[in-house]
Each structure stands twice: as structure tokens, then as C-alpha cells.
Scaffold this motif. Structure first.
Motif, mmCIF file in Angstrom:
data_model
loop_
_atom_site.group_PDB
_atom_site.id
_atom_site.type_symbol
_atom_site.label_atom_id
_atom_site.label_comp_id
_atom_site.label_asym_id
_atom_site.label_seq_id
_atom_site.Cartn_x
_atom_site.Cartn_y
_atom_site.Cartn_z
ATOM 1 N N VAL A 576 73.419 -14.422 -24.109
ATOM 2 C CA VAL A 576 73.988 -15.512 -22.380
ATOM 3 C C VAL A 576 75.326 -15.409 -22.259
ATOM 4 O O VAL A 576 76.081 -16.248 -23.270
ATOM 5 N N SER A 577 76.020 -14.692 -21.442
ATOM 6 C CA SER A 577 76.956 -15.588 -21.426
ATOM 7 C C SER A 577 77.528 -16.402 -21.052
ATOM 8 O O SER A 577 77.246 -17.823 -20.063
ATOM 9 N N GLY A 578 78.807 -16.948 -22.277
ATOM 10 C CA GLY A 578 79.122 -18.338 -22.514
ATOM 11 C C GLY A 578 79.059 -19.164 -23.535
ATOM 12 O O GLY A 578 79.043 -20.213 -23.482
ATOM 13 N N VAL A 579 77.885 -18.256 -23.992
ATOM 14 C CA VAL A 579 77.217 -18.865 -25.491
ATOM 15 C C VAL A 579 77.956 -18.217 -26.328
ATOM 16 O O VAL A 579 77.481 -16.832 -27.279
ATOM 17 N N GLY A 580 79.058 -19.032 -26.967
ATOM 18 C CA GLY A 580 79.293 -18.261 -28.220
ATOM 19 C C GLY A 580 78.924 -18.618 -29.941
ATOM 20 O O GLY A 580 77.977 -19.302 -30.168
ATOM 21 N N GLN A 581 79.772 -18.242 -30.705
ATOM 22 C CA GLN A 581 78.734 -18.675 -31.883
ATOM 23 C C GLN A 581 79.379 -19.906 -31.991
ATOM 24 O O GLN A 581 78.601 -20.630 -32.871
ATOM 25 N N SER A 582 79.739 -20.588 -31.319
ATOM 26 C CA SER A 582 80.446 -21.977 -32.040
ATOM 27 C C SER A 582 79.485 -23.122 -31.070
ATOM 28 O O SER A 582 79.013 -23.642 -31.722
ATOM 29 N N LYS A 583 79.452 -22.701 -30.474
ATOM 30 C CA LYS A 583 78.361 -23.359 -29.282
ATOM 31 C C LYS A 583 76.844 -22.948 -29.912
ATOM 32 O O LYS A 583 75.845 -24.305 -29.779
ATOM 33 N N LEU A 584 76.922 -21.947 -30.108
ATOM 34 C CA LEU A 584 75.115 -21.519 -30.342
ATOM 35 C C LEU A 584 75.432 -22.382 -31.716
ATOM 36 O O LEU A 584 73.978 -23.683 -31.976
ATOM 37 N N THR A 585 76.004 -22.303 -33.179
ATOM 38 C CA THR A 585 75.804 -23.668 -33.786
ATOM 39 C C THR A 585 75.931 -25.043 -33.617
ATOM 40 O O THR A 585 74.765 -25.670 -33.912
ATOM 41 N N LYS A 586 76.238 -24.716 -32.341
ATOM 42 C CA LYS A 586 76.997 -26.466 -32.521
ATOM 43 C C LYS A 586 75.247 -26.751 -31.863
ATOM 44 O O LYS A 586 74.334 -28.183 -31.537
ATOM 45 N N PHE A 587 75.487 -26.310 -30.398
ATOM 46 C CA PHE A 587 74.143 -26.983 -29.373
ATOM 47 C C PHE A 587 73.084 -26.167 -29.085
ATOM 48 O O PHE A 587 72.142 -26.250 -28.477
ATOM 49 N N GLY A 588 72.837 -25.449 -30.392
ATOM 50 C CA GLY A 588 72.009 -23.940 -29.747
ATOM 51 C C GLY A 588 70.510 -24.908 -29.570
ATOM 52 O O GLY A 588 69.174 -23.934 -29.033
ATOM 53 N N GLN A 589 69.742 -25.288 -31.317
ATOM 54 C CA GLN A 589 68.999 -26.071 -30.545
ATOM 55 C C GLN A 589 68.608 -27.239 -30.444
ATOM 56 O O GLN A 589 67.321 -26.909 -29.824
ATOM 57 N N GLN A 590 69.482 -27.739 -29.796
ATOM 58 C CA GLN A 590 69.667 -29.439 -28.718
ATOM 59 C C GLN A 590 69.101 -27.748 -27.803
ATOM 60 O O GLN A 590 68.061 -28.896 -26.933
ATOM 61 N N VAL A 591 69.539 -26.778 -27.797
ATOM 62 C CA VAL A 591 69.368 -26.608 -25.744
ATOM 63 C C VAL A 591 67.709 -25.734 -25.756
ATOM 64 O O VAL A 591 67.110 -26.053 -25.259
ATOM 65 N N LEU A 592 67.243 -24.870 -26.890
ATOM 66 C CA LEU A 592 66.077 -24.918 -27.046
ATOM 67 C C LEU A 592 65.006 -26.035 -27.724
ATOM 68 O O LEU A 592 64.175 -25.539 -26.528
ATOM 69 N N ASP A 593 65.556 -26.789 -27.898
ATOM 70 C CA ASP A 593 64.508 -28.116 -27.798
ATOM 71 C C ASP A 593 64.242 -28.480 -26.308
ATOM 72 O O ASP A 593 62.821 -28.509 -26.302
ATOM 73 N N THR A 594 65.147 -28.258 -25.711
ATOM 74 C CA THR A 594 65.695 -28.891 -24.338
ATOM 75 C C THR A 594 64.364 -27.907 -23.083
ATOM 76 O O THR A 594 63.662 -28.270 -23.089
ATOM 77 N N LEU A 595 64.411 -26.787 -23.816
ATOM 78 C CA LEU A 595 64.250 -26.214 -22.372
ATOM 79 C C LEU A 595 62.268 -25.965 -23.786
ATOM 80 O O LEU A 595 61.514 -25.797 -22.501
ATOM 81 N N HIS A 596 61.570 -26.071 -24.445
ATOM 82 C CA HIS A 596 60.638 -27.011 -24.971
ATOM 83 C C HIS A 596 59.505 -27.747 -24.285
ATOM 84 O O HIS A 596 58.527 -27.392 -23.842
ATOM 85 N N GLU A 597 60.626 -28.864 -23.963
ATOM 86 C CA GLU A 597 60.369 -29.979 -23.917
ATOM 87 C C GLU A 597 60.139 -29.817 -22.771
ATOM 88 O O GLU A 597 59.468 -30.303 -21.974
ATOM 89 N N SER A 598 61.203 -29.163 -21.751
ATOM 90 C CA SER A 598 60.453 -28.427 -20.168
ATOM 91 C C SER A 598 59.578 -27.989 -20.135
ATOM 92 O O SER A 598 58.228 -27.906 -19.503
ATOM 93 N N ALA A 599 59.121 -26.532 -21.115
ATOM 94 C CA ALA A 599 57.604 -26.047 -20.692
ATOM 95 C C ALA A 599 56.723 -26.299 -20.917
ATOM 96 O O ALA A 599 55.762 -26.984 -20.450
ATOM 97 N N SER A 600 56.577 -27.632 -21.475
ATOM 98 C CA SER A 600 55.289 -28.692 -22.663
ATOM 99 C C SER A 600 55.140 -29.367 -21.473
ATOM 100 O O SER A 600 54.373 -30.044 -21.558
ATOM 101 N N ASP A 601 56.202 -30.035 -20.793
ATOM 102 C CA ASP A 601 56.009 -31.115 -19.710
ATOM 103 C C ASP A 601 54.930 -30.492 -18.502
ATOM 104 O O ASP A 601 55.406 -29.501 -17.696
ATOM 105 N N ALA A 602 53.612 -31.273 -18.272
ATOM 106 C CA ALA A 602 52.996 -31.256 -17.343
ATOM 107 C C ALA A 602 53.274 -31.402 -16.002
ATOM 108 O O ALA A 602 53.220 -29.604 -15.205
ATOM 109 N N ALA A 603 53.897 -32.162 -15.570
ATOM 110 C CA ALA A 603 54.351 -32.951 -14.109
ATOM 111 C C ALA A 603 56.217 -32.055 -14.314
ATOM 112 O O ALA A 603 56.576 -31.994 -15.444
ATOM 113 N N PRO A 604 56.690 -31.767 -12.958
ATOM 114 C CA PRO A 604 58.165 -31.741 -13.202
ATOM 115 C C PRO A 604 58.588 -32.761 -14.156
ATOM 116 O O PRO A 604 58.383 -33.889 -13.656
ATOM 117 N N PRO A 605 59.828 -32.592 -14.217
ATOM 118 C CA PRO A 605 60.478 -33.884 -14.510
ATOM 119 C C PRO A 605 61.454 -34.443 -13.597
ATOM 120 O O PRO A 605 61.142 -33.607 -12.379
#
Ligand code: ADP
Ligand code: ZN
Length: 649
Positions: A576-605
């Protein structure tokens, strides 16, 4: 480097050429509008070349943020300035000498100090970047005396390449920069100065604060913006007025305590939807990408200043508004300020030329954008840009020669027949045939011009005076701003000079609506929009924890792209444009977790607290009445630092 460090897939405009040239050891002068992407032009060469890139920047208050932003992408950056304590300074100095810095930000006054120069000799310098290079221009609006000393860089370190950058670009300023910084032999790169996402609008000033509030409520509710005022007092009054009317507004001017200023600036950068009411002391170097509007309540002194200030809107490329309210009194005021300024004749003449260009922009009946570009020596691709007030709602232009003659003869008769000089108000009263006390006292109702101007409304007459003043066909004089004829007046009186006027819109007609899609989630599906809001909430919590502006973590555009792509792996996220190596290392997993939570939520947050109003509710709601009344002062005389000028000598 572009991709790995900054996470961008491709260069913009001339970035590639500039970077190749400087990385190869060449000198460069870069003129690019705000938001054009100047920083990468020196950051990447500094990363590529051995040693530390030394960035000269006047923006002491922003150095910490700039360095934080670079560290977030993994660049080893530091700064030296007078606001720093001793230990901090020693640490940065040691890093520099040991070759542990990619970039070092230095204030221009620091470079004049022998100790700093000796320090720089002890390390390896990869390049000098002179940011905000227009500060070297003595005729300009941001002159900093310390910039004049920067020609010594070339003398002391002749082998180090230099790159000077600015967003101010008349040919005169460019030549002055090249001359003063000894960059005549440097390669010059000039980008187009067009900012197509900014909608330019200039409206007649009636009740400025009310007009402003209207703009904020109908077009930019809850959005970040900057409002420029001429005086400190009017900054404070306007901020107070906005707060009373439910707008999150803060004041900023040079008269405020340093700490208050720093705190307000920091809140503007960190909190969402803040409105900064400021004098021109605010804004240089502000890299907040989502400033949605820049409003001027007073006439800027030059087109350069105006373009620089309005350019702070919409760095993210999203639709934004540049709005200016101006009236007769602005013209009178500015002319007077020039006449009574301390400068020598050349200086006053220069100021008058700048003002004339600004007035011409205000009074034009053609496309504002093409006029702006012309001013910077560039040609617009079309004379109908489709995104300025003139192009959106073409003003009627009308032949105002006869009214202009009536007004000029009034001034002439007062002077010839009575030996008197009066201000605009009295002349207009005479033309309208008003039997005011003052008219009777001076028996102005006996003049042959009395009552010959009933065909125009008072506001229209003010427009005629404004137009004549703007074009130098009439002038103001003295402490009381009385009207006097100029050499050029005769041409109008004899019917040789035609006066074309812009029709004043009736007060109630609204300016054209902003094009849609300003809301950051606008182009997403409902599901993606809710993911986007969740990512924003995550970003807000990280920004808060780290004490950084949210946009330093990821831009809205990056979050939007992540929401749309919905990556499942770090590898995918890294594309994704704007995601460099350092940000990927620092924040990547948190972003994936946030996406995952969002997908597993039945109701929209639920939308996070900081979410903007949904696009559908932005318009058409009943508006609360403003908590201010406007009738305590005549609308056109809204200056705080001076009482309205009396009308008579
Ligand atoms: P300027 O200093 O010219 O006003 P910046 O250097 O701050 O502009 O860049 C403006 C914005 O554009 C920044 O957010 C920056 O990250 C982004 N940007 C710059 N170059 C590129 C690029 N090649 N691709 C994507 N975004 C870019
Ligand atoms: Zn236009």
C-alpha cells in the motif's frame, strides 16, 4: 529508497530528475507549490549520499515534529536549535560527528555561529538543503536576515552540493534567491504552481464574521482550517466569536506567550477538526495534510503571500477551499499602511505594486486561477478552470464608466467648488441624495451632483470606489483617508478609460457548494468505510500514546487504501502506498489485528469519537443563530487596531 523507506510506488512530477541531479552532486533550485513533494527531493539524496544532509530551516517550532516524522519511517534525524537544552544538543552533536545521522536540521541563525561551523567541519556533510529559500528575499513577505549569510555555505564548503527549495515563485523572487544564495549556476526546476483541488473564492465583505461562520457551517463543519486576520486583536476577537458559536478555534499571533503559541500549534496539528485563527505569523512549514479551508478576513498584502497562505489547504490533494472576504476599507487601510510605513520610496513603491496585483486579482472578472498562474509567469491550460468562483458562477461584468464618472466628479467638485476633501462615505451619501446632518451642515445638497446616483445601491457605490482605488483611478490621502483624484482620473472623466465592474452578488446568494468527496470516507463502500473509521480510531490512540500528529503515523489516503484492499498478510500490507519498511515493522501487525477485529465484528462498530459527521448530514440542517450581533459596527469597518477613520478634514 522511495519505496523501501517512504512506501511510495512512484515519483511525482520532477522529483526523480531533481533527486538524480542532487544525488549526483549537482546544485539545484527547486520551485514547487506547497504539497508538491519538496521534502523527498533532499531527503532521498541525503540517504543515498555518504554523510549527513544538513537542512537549514527557519521553522524551529516544527523541527521536533519533522524529526519525529522521519524517525517514524526509520530515517536517523536530529536537530540543533536555540530552544534545545545543553544535554540534548551534545547528544545530537555526537551523533553527527560519529556519522550516525542521515539528516540534521539547523536553524539559519545557528549557522552563523563559529562553534556550529567548527562542528560541521568535524563530520561529513552529504548536502545542504535550504528550505523556505524565499526567506532570503528582502522584498518578500517572509524575509529572515540570517538567510543572507547562507552564501557562506558555498564559500566554506565548496564541494558540498546545495539544494534550495521554495513554494514562492515569481520570476523576480527566483532570480533574487539564485543571486543571493549564489545558485545562478545551479539547475533550476520549476513545477506547475496550479493547485487544482483548491477552490478559489473572493467575496465582497459585508458582515465578515457572519459570512465566515456561514462558510464553516455550510461547507466545512468539524473540519480543520486556518483563518487569517490582519491584526492581533481581530485574531482574538474572531477566535472568541467562533468558540462562542461552537467552533473549535484557537488564536495564534506573535503577541502571545511562546508557550501558548507552541501549545496552540501543537493542538492544531494533533487534534482533528481544529480551526486556527492567526496572523501571518502562523503557517510556514505547517505540513498538516488535511487542512480543508484557508479563509482570509482581511486583504493580504501580496499575491505571493496570499498564494503561500492559501496553499496550506489541501496538501493531501482532496477538495479544499480558499476563501477571501474583502471590502473597500481593506483597500483604504492597506494604502494608508503603505503611505505611512517607514521604508524608503523604493520600498513603498514595491509594496504598492504588490498590493495592486492583489487588488487586480480581487477585482478580476476572469478566472482567478489563470490570473494567479499568470502572476507566477505560468500559463493556465484553460481559461475556465471550473473550480473558482468566477468559473463556477460567472459574474456579470458591467460597464461602470458612467457611475465612475459621477463619483470622480463629486470628488472634483468638492475640491474645486468648495476646497474640501472627504472620504468615500460622504461622496456616496451625496450621490445617493441622502439628507444627513453632515450633508446639510456642509450644504452638499446644493451641489449639482447631489442625488444623481440613485441607480446604484450603497454597496454598489462602495464597489465603484473600491474598483477605482484598486485601479489607481482614484487615491486616498492623509490620516482621514480622503479621496483625491490621480493623473489617471482624467481619462475616466473624459470617457477615454472604460471601467468594467464585477457585479456585486446580492447579499443572500450562497457561494457555490463545495464539490462532494471532501469527507475522507466518501469514496468507500459502507463496509470499507466502517473499517476505515476503525483504523482511524486505532491511529488516534497510537498518535496520542506517542505524542505525534495522527498523519505522521499514516495519512487518511493510506488508511483508505488499506481499508479498500483489506490485506491479510504483512507482505500485502506493504504494497500500500505510504507503508514503508519501518512503518510496516512498527505498526503492521497492529493494523492487521485492527482489520481482523473489524471483519469478525458482526455489527458495524460505533463511530469513534473523533469521526466526522456523515456526508449526508453535512448540509441542510437548521442552523443555530449566531451568538453575536453585528450591528455594533458598520460592516466594512471591522478593524480592531484602529478606530474607523473619520470622514472629514
Ligand atoms: P512540500 O514540502 O512541497 O509542501 P511535502 O514534501 O511535505 O510537500 O509533500 C507533500 C505530501 O506528499 C507529503 O505528505 C508527502 O509524503 C507526499 N508525497 C511526496 N512525494 C510523494 C510521492 N512520490 N508519492 C506519494 N506521496 C508523496
Ligand atoms: Zn477559474
Amino acid at each position: 529508497m522511495l519505496n523501501r523507506v517512504f512506501g511510495y510506488p512512484s515519483f511525482r512530477g520532477q522529483q526523480h530528475d531533481i533527486i538524480e541531479h542532487v544525488a549526483g552532486g549537482g546544485d539545484a533550485l527547486v520551485l514547487m507549490p506547497t504539497g508538491g513533494g519538496k521534502s523527498l527531493c533532499y531527503q532521498i539524496p541525503a540517504l543515498v549520499r555518504p554523510g549527513t544532509g544538513v537542512v537549514i530551516s527557519p521553522l524551529i517550532a516544527l523541527m521536533q515534529d519533522q524529526v519525529d516524522a522521519l524517525r517514524t519511517v526509520g530515517v536517523r534525524a536530529g536537530f540543533l536549535n536555540s530552544a534545545q537544552d545543553y544535554d540534548e544538543r551534545r547528544l545530537v552533536e555526537a551523533e553527527f560527528v560519529n556519522g550516525d545521522l542521515d539528516l540534521l536540521y539547523v536553524a539559519p541563525e545557528g549557522l552563523g555561529v563559529a562553534a556550529t561551523q567548527r562542528l560541521l567541519d568535524r563530520g561529513k556533510i552529504s548536502l545542504f538543503a535550504i528550505d523556505e529559500a524565499h526567506c532570503v528575499s528582502q522584498w518578500g513577505h517572509d524575509f529572515r536576515p540570517d538567510y543572507l549569510g547562507l552564501s557562506m555555505l558555498h564559500e566554506r564548503w565548496p564541494d558540498v552540493p546545495r539544494i534550495a527549495l521554495t513554494a514562492t515563485a515569481t520570476t523576480a523572487t527566483r532570480d533574487e534567491i539564485a543571486h543571493r544564495l549564489q545558485l545562478a549556476d545551479a539547475r533550476h526546476f520549476t513545477a506547475s504552481f496550479d493547485r487544482p483541488n483548491i477552490q478559489y473564492r473572493i467575496v465582497p465583505k459585508n458582515e465578515p464574521r457572519k459570512q465566515l461562520l456561514d462558510l464553516l457551517r455550510t461547507e466545512h463543519p468539524g473540519e480543520a482550517g486556518i483563518i487569517y486576520c490582519l491584526s492581533r486583536a481581530s485574531v482574538e476577537k474572531t477566535a472568541e466569536f467562533l468558540v462562542q458559536n461552537g467552533v473549535k478555534a484557537l488564536p495564534y499571533h506573535a503577541g502571545l506567550d511562546n508557550r501558548v503559541r507552541a501549545a496552540n500549534q501543537s493542538r492544531f496539528l494533533r487534534e482533528e477538526g481544529m480551526v486556527m485563527v492567526a496572523t501571518i505569523a502562523f503557517g510556514m512549514g505547517i505540513d498538516k495534510p488535511d487542512v480543508r479551508f484557508v479563509a482570509h478576513l482581511d486583504l493580504p498584502k501580496s499575491v505571493e503571500g496570499y498564494y503561500q497562505e492559501t496553499g496550506r489547504a489541501g496538501r493531501d490533494g482532496q477538495p479544499s477551499t480558499a476563501w477571501l472576504a474583502y471590502g473597500l476599507q481593506d483597500v483604504v487601510q492597506q494604502r494608508k499602511m503603505i503611505d505611512s510605513s517607514d521604508g524608503d520610496l523604493a520600498h513603498r513603491r514595491n509594496a504598492a505594486q504588490h498590493l495592486d496585483a492583489m487588488l487586480a486579482l480581487c477585482e478580476t472578472v476572469t478566472c482567478r486561477r489563470s490570473q494567479l498562474l499568470n502572476y507566477f509567469g505560468q500559463t493556465a491550460t484553460t481559461d475556465n478552470c471550473g473550480n473558482c468562483d468566477t468559473c463556477l458562477t460567472p459574474p456579470e461584468s458591467w460597464d461602470g464608466t458612467v457611475p465612475a464618472q459621477k463619483l470622480l466628479s463629486t470628488v472634483l467638485r468638492l475640491q474645486r467648488e468648495r476646497g474640501q476633501k472627504f472620504g468615500a462615505g460622504q461622496s456616496i451619501d451625496i450621490l445617493l441624495g441622502k439628507e444627513t446632518d453632515k450633508v446639510q451642515r456642509f450644504r452638499h445638497n446644493e451641489l449639482s451632483v447631489f442625488g444623481i446616483g440613485a441607480e446604484l445601491r450603497e454597496a454598489e457605490w462602495r464597489g465603484v470606489v473600491r474598483k477605482l482605488l484598486a485601479g489607481g483611478l482614484l487615491a486616498v490621502e492623509g490620516e482621514y483617508s480622503t479621496l483625491v483624484l490621480t493623473d489617471a482620473s482624467a481619462g475616466v472623466l473624459r470617457g477615454e478609460t472604460k471601467v468594467m465592474m464585477r457585479r456585486e452578488a446580492p447579499a443572500k446568494v450562497r457561494a457555490p457548494k463545495q464539490r462532494a468527496a471532501a469527507a475522507p470516507a466518501a469514496d468507500l463502500s459502507p463496509a470499507d468505510a466502517s473499517t476505515f473509521e476503525r483504523l482511524r480510531a486505532w491511529r488516534a490512540s497510537v498518535a496520542k500514546e506517542q505524542g505525534m500528529p495522527a498523519y505522521v503515523i499514516f495519512h487518511d489516503a493510506t488508511l483508505r487504501a488499506i481499508a479498500a484492499l483489506n490485506p491479510k498478510t504483512l507482505g500485502e500490507l506493504g504494497t500500500v502506498s505510504g507503508v514503508g519498511q519501518s512503518k510496516l515493522t512498527k505498526f503492521g501487525q497492529q493494523v492487521l489485528d485492527t482489520l481482523h477485529e473489524s471483519a469478525s465484528d458482526a455489527a458495524p462498530p460505533p463511530p469513534p469519537v473523533a469521526a466526522r459527521p456523515a456526508a449526508s448530514s453535512r448540509f441542510g440542517e437548521p442552523e443555530p443563530e449566531p451568538a453575536f450581533t453585528f450591528d455594533e459596527e458598520p460592516p466594512d469597518f471591522d478593524y480592531d487596531h484602529e478606530p474607523p477613520p473619520p470622514d472629514y478634514t
